[in-house]
Design an enzyme around this catalytic site. Sequence first.
Site, PDB file in Angstrom:
ATOM      1  N   HIS A  94      -4.081 -12.312  -8.815  1.00 44.44           N
ATOM      2  CA  HIS A  94      -5.178 -11.567  -8.186  1.00 44.44           C
ATOM      3  C   HIS A  94      -6.120 -12.500  -7.423  1.00 44.44           C
ATOM      4  O   HIS A  94      -7.313 -12.584  -7.710  1.00 44.44           O
ATOM      5  CB  HIS A  94      -5.961 -10.776  -9.246  1.00 44.44           C
ATOM      6  CG  HIS A  94      -6.713  -9.611  -8.652  1.00 44.44           C
ATOM      7  ND1 HIS A  94      -6.946  -8.442  -9.333  1.00 44.44           N
ATOM      8  CD2 HIS A  94      -7.291  -9.432  -7.430  1.00 44.44           C
ATOM      9  CE1 HIS A  94      -7.630  -7.600  -8.579  1.00 44.44           C
ATOM     10  NE2 HIS A  94      -7.860  -8.190  -7.409  1.00 44.44           N
ATOM     11  N   ILE A  95      -5.559 -13.187  -6.427  1.00 47.29           N
ATOM     12  CA  ILE A  95      -6.334 -14.166  -5.661  1.00 47.29           C
ATOM     13  C   ILE A  95      -6.590 -13.701  -4.228  1.00 47.29           C
ATOM     14  O   ILE A  95      -6.908 -14.522  -3.353  1.00 47.29           O
ATOM     15  CB  ILE A  95      -5.632 -15.538  -5.647  1.00 47.29           C
ATOM     16  CG1 ILE A  95      -4.211 -15.435  -5.069  1.00 47.29           C
ATOM     17  CG2 ILE A  95      -5.600 -16.133  -7.042  1.00 47.29           C
ATOM     18  CD1 ILE A  95      -3.560 -16.782  -4.800  1.00 47.29           C
ATOM     19  N   GLY A  96      -6.479 -12.403  -3.977  1.00 46.20           N
ATOM     20  CA  GLY A  96      -6.670 -11.905  -2.621  1.00 46.20           C
ATOM     21  C   GLY A  96      -7.980 -12.327  -1.991  1.00 46.20           C
ATOM     22  O   GLY A  96      -8.045 -12.621  -0.795  1.00 46.20           O
TER      23      GLY A  96
ATOM     24  N   ARG B  68      -4.197  -2.250  -5.465  1.00 49.27           N
ATOM     25  CA  ARG B  68      -4.542  -2.082  -6.872  1.00 49.27           C
ATOM     26  C   ARG B  68      -3.248  -1.916  -7.655  1.00 49.27           C
ATOM     27  O   ARG B  68      -2.332  -1.211  -7.208  1.00 49.27           O
ATOM     28  CB  ARG B  68      -5.460  -0.875  -7.097  1.00 49.27           C
ATOM     29  CG  ARG B  68      -6.894  -1.091  -6.641  1.00 49.27           C
ATOM     30  CD  ARG B  68      -7.625  -2.036  -7.561  1.00 49.27           C
ATOM     31  NE  ARG B  68      -8.994  -2.305  -7.125  1.00 49.27           N
ATOM     32  CZ  ARG B  68      -9.390  -3.379  -6.457  1.00 49.27           C
ATOM     33  NH1 ARG B  68      -8.490  -4.294  -6.108  1.00 49.27           N
ATOM     34  NH2 ARG B  68     -10.643  -3.552  -6.127  1.00 49.27           N
TER      35      ARG B  68
ATOM     36  N   PHE C 232      -4.268   2.369   6.566  1.00 51.11           N
ATOM     37  CA  PHE C 232      -4.540   1.638   7.804  1.00 51.11           C
ATOM     38  C   PHE C 232      -6.043   1.399   7.944  1.00 51.11           C
ATOM     39  O   PHE C 232      -6.651   1.634   8.987  1.00 51.11           O
ATOM     40  CB  PHE C 232      -3.981   2.382   9.013  1.00 51.11           C
ATOM     41  CG  PHE C 232      -3.686   1.474  10.186  1.00 51.11           C
ATOM     42  CD1 PHE C 232      -2.820   0.403  10.049  1.00 51.11           C
ATOM     43  CD2 PHE C 232      -4.283   1.697  11.418  1.00 51.11           C
ATOM     44  CE1 PHE C 232      -2.555  -0.431  11.122  1.00 51.11           C
ATOM     45  CE2 PHE C 232      -4.021   0.876  12.499  1.00 51.11           C
ATOM     46  CZ  PHE C 232      -3.149  -0.195  12.351  1.00 51.11           C
ATOM     47  N   GLY C 233      -6.622   0.910   6.838  1.00 47.72           N
ATOM     48  CA  GLY C 233      -8.021   0.512   6.860  1.00 47.72           C
ATOM     49  C   GLY C 233      -8.177  -0.926   7.332  1.00 47.72           C
ATOM     50  O   GLY C 233      -7.297  -1.494   7.983  1.00 47.72           O
ATOM     51  N   ARG C 234      -9.309  -1.547   6.967  1.00 49.89           N
ATOM     52  CA  ARG C 234      -9.641  -2.881   7.473  1.00 49.89           C
ATOM     53  C   ARG C 234      -8.578  -3.925   7.110  1.00 49.89           C
ATOM     54  O   ARG C 234      -8.148  -4.720   7.948  1.00 49.89           O
ATOM     55  CB  ARG C 234     -11.006  -3.324   6.936  1.00 49.89           C
ATOM     56  CG  ARG C 234     -12.185  -2.601   7.567  1.00 49.89           C
ATOM     57  CD  ARG C 234     -13.472  -3.274   7.179  1.00 49.89           C
ATOM     58  NE  ARG C 234     -13.677  -3.246   5.731  1.00 49.89           N
ATOM     59  CZ  ARG C 234     -14.398  -2.329   5.098  1.00 49.89           C
ATOM     60  NH1 ARG C 234     -14.959  -1.353   5.770  1.00 49.89           N
ATOM     61  NH2 ARG C 234     -14.566  -2.379   3.793  1.00 49.89           N
ATOM     62  N   ILE C 235      -8.171  -3.950   5.837  1.00 46.06           N
ATOM     63  CA  ILE C 235      -7.225  -4.982   5.410  1.00 46.06           C
ATOM     64  C   ILE C 235      -5.850  -4.738   6.014  1.00 46.06           C
ATOM     65  O   ILE C 235      -5.173  -5.678   6.456  1.00 46.06           O
ATOM     66  CB  ILE C 235      -7.163  -5.050   3.872  1.00 46.06           C
ATOM     67  CG1 ILE C 235      -8.517  -5.486   3.318  1.00 46.06           C
ATOM     68  CG2 ILE C 235      -6.075  -6.022   3.416  1.00 46.06           C
ATOM     69  CD1 ILE C 235      -8.626  -5.404   1.799  1.00 46.06           C
TER      70      ILE C 235
ATOM     71  N   GLU D 137      -3.305  -5.134 -15.632  1.00 47.55           N
ATOM     72  CA  GLU D 137      -3.787  -6.499 -15.449  1.00 47.55           C
ATOM     73  C   GLU D 137      -4.754  -6.927 -16.562  1.00 47.55           C
ATOM     74  O   GLU D 137      -5.638  -6.159 -16.936  1.00 47.55           O
ATOM     75  CB  GLU D 137      -4.497  -6.554 -14.086  1.00 47.55           C
ATOM     76  CG  GLU D 137      -4.770  -7.914 -13.544  1.00 47.55           C
ATOM     77  CD  GLU D 137      -5.242  -7.839 -12.096  1.00 47.55           C
ATOM     78  OE1 GLU D 137      -6.308  -8.382 -11.811  1.00 47.55           O
ATOM     79  OE2 GLU D 137      -4.548  -7.214 -11.263  1.00 47.55           O
TER      80      GLU D 137
ATOM     81  N   ARG E  59      -2.824   7.552   5.328  1.00 44.54           N
ATOM     82  CA  ARG E  59      -3.439   8.017   4.087  1.00 44.54           C
ATOM     83  C   ARG E  59      -2.384   8.607   3.149  1.00 44.54           C
ATOM     84  O   ARG E  59      -2.441   9.782   2.779  1.00 44.54           O
ATOM     85  CB  ARG E  59      -4.525   9.054   4.383  1.00 44.54           C
ATOM     86  CG  ARG E  59      -5.458   9.343   3.241  1.00 44.54           C
ATOM     87  CD  ARG E  59      -6.581  10.259   3.692  1.00 44.54           C
ATOM     88  NE  ARG E  59      -7.447   9.615   4.667  1.00 44.54           N
ATOM     89  CZ  ARG E  59      -8.360  10.249   5.403  1.00 44.54           C
ATOM     90  NH1 ARG E  59      -8.496  11.557   5.286  1.00 44.54           N
ATOM     91  NH2 ARG E  59      -9.118   9.591   6.262  1.00 44.54           N
TER      92      ARG E  59
END
Length: 329
Positions: free
Chosen positions: A290-292, A243, A153-156, A272, A176
């Site tokens: 991987h276009i986040g 990831r 539950f971080g920024r993203i 990857e 976490r």
Amino acid sequence: MSARFLVTTPIPDPGLPLLEEAGTVTVLPAPPDHARLTQLCASGDYDVVLTQLRDRVDAELLAAAKLRGVSNYAVGVNNIDVAAATGRGILVGNTPGVLTDATADVALALILATARRVVEADRMVRQGRFTGWEPQLLLGHDVTGAVLGLAGFGRIARATARRALAFGMTVLFAPRPPAHREVTEEELGEFAGRVAQVSWEDLVARSDYLSLHVPLTVSTHHLVDTDVLARMKPSAVLINTARGPVVDETALVTALRNGTIAAAGLDVYEHEPALAAGLAELDNTVLLPHIGSATVPVRAEMARLAALNAIAIAAGRTPPHLVNPEALR
């Protein structure tokens, strides 16, 4: 002496112009393999190397390196042995805080694309198999009212929650995983009363869409494995914009093939750019390259931050985004 920069892959403006103002810039014509990158970093010809996630900066490379620092064109630094760099007094910089919204957009896009079978539908039209509207053609699922489980539950994750709430989803989170930590109402801020914290085990069992937003660490490697997949709903969808190695990709292929879970939307992969055998052949997947962070403004800002880190390191200053301040000592 003018600063000397090695750039393993061309980066967008304003990155290269900033570096060129500060010193001499060598941009490699093709991504180097590990042996070539080790040779270049050991040559003594460069003060700072500006790397990509695919560049493996391990203990072997760092032991031979004659560098002041490594500036990674990424938020994550799991391609760099930070402890080995710190031990040799080599500074490591990254580009945090700039791709939050862009990555959350991709997470939501994967949720919508898997729910409404967008890739399958697009393929049908392009292949000439669409013969007209049918009552049961490519039936998908609603996201409104569905349960979105956020691992981390971080920024993203918070940005993804904000978007999901606007779509009428019920949002649960485990802050976490696989460990547990109680999050206070004060920490939740704008999300207090709008999202609910649950254990990792409950999150796995209750989520209609399980979206991963954790860093890659020893404890999160294969966080989603055969056991976790078996405890998800058969109708559940796995979303990964974090990831690749957070998911046991071989186990995921088996689960998708056997109907253990319904679908998966992935922007990152365990090995990857290679995919686990059979993943690309599955219709119940949406697979992105991987276009986040792949928007023009975000990649430009990443380039700017990576360049500023490199310039500061070469000048003997503390870079604005230093991963290993212990290396200063």
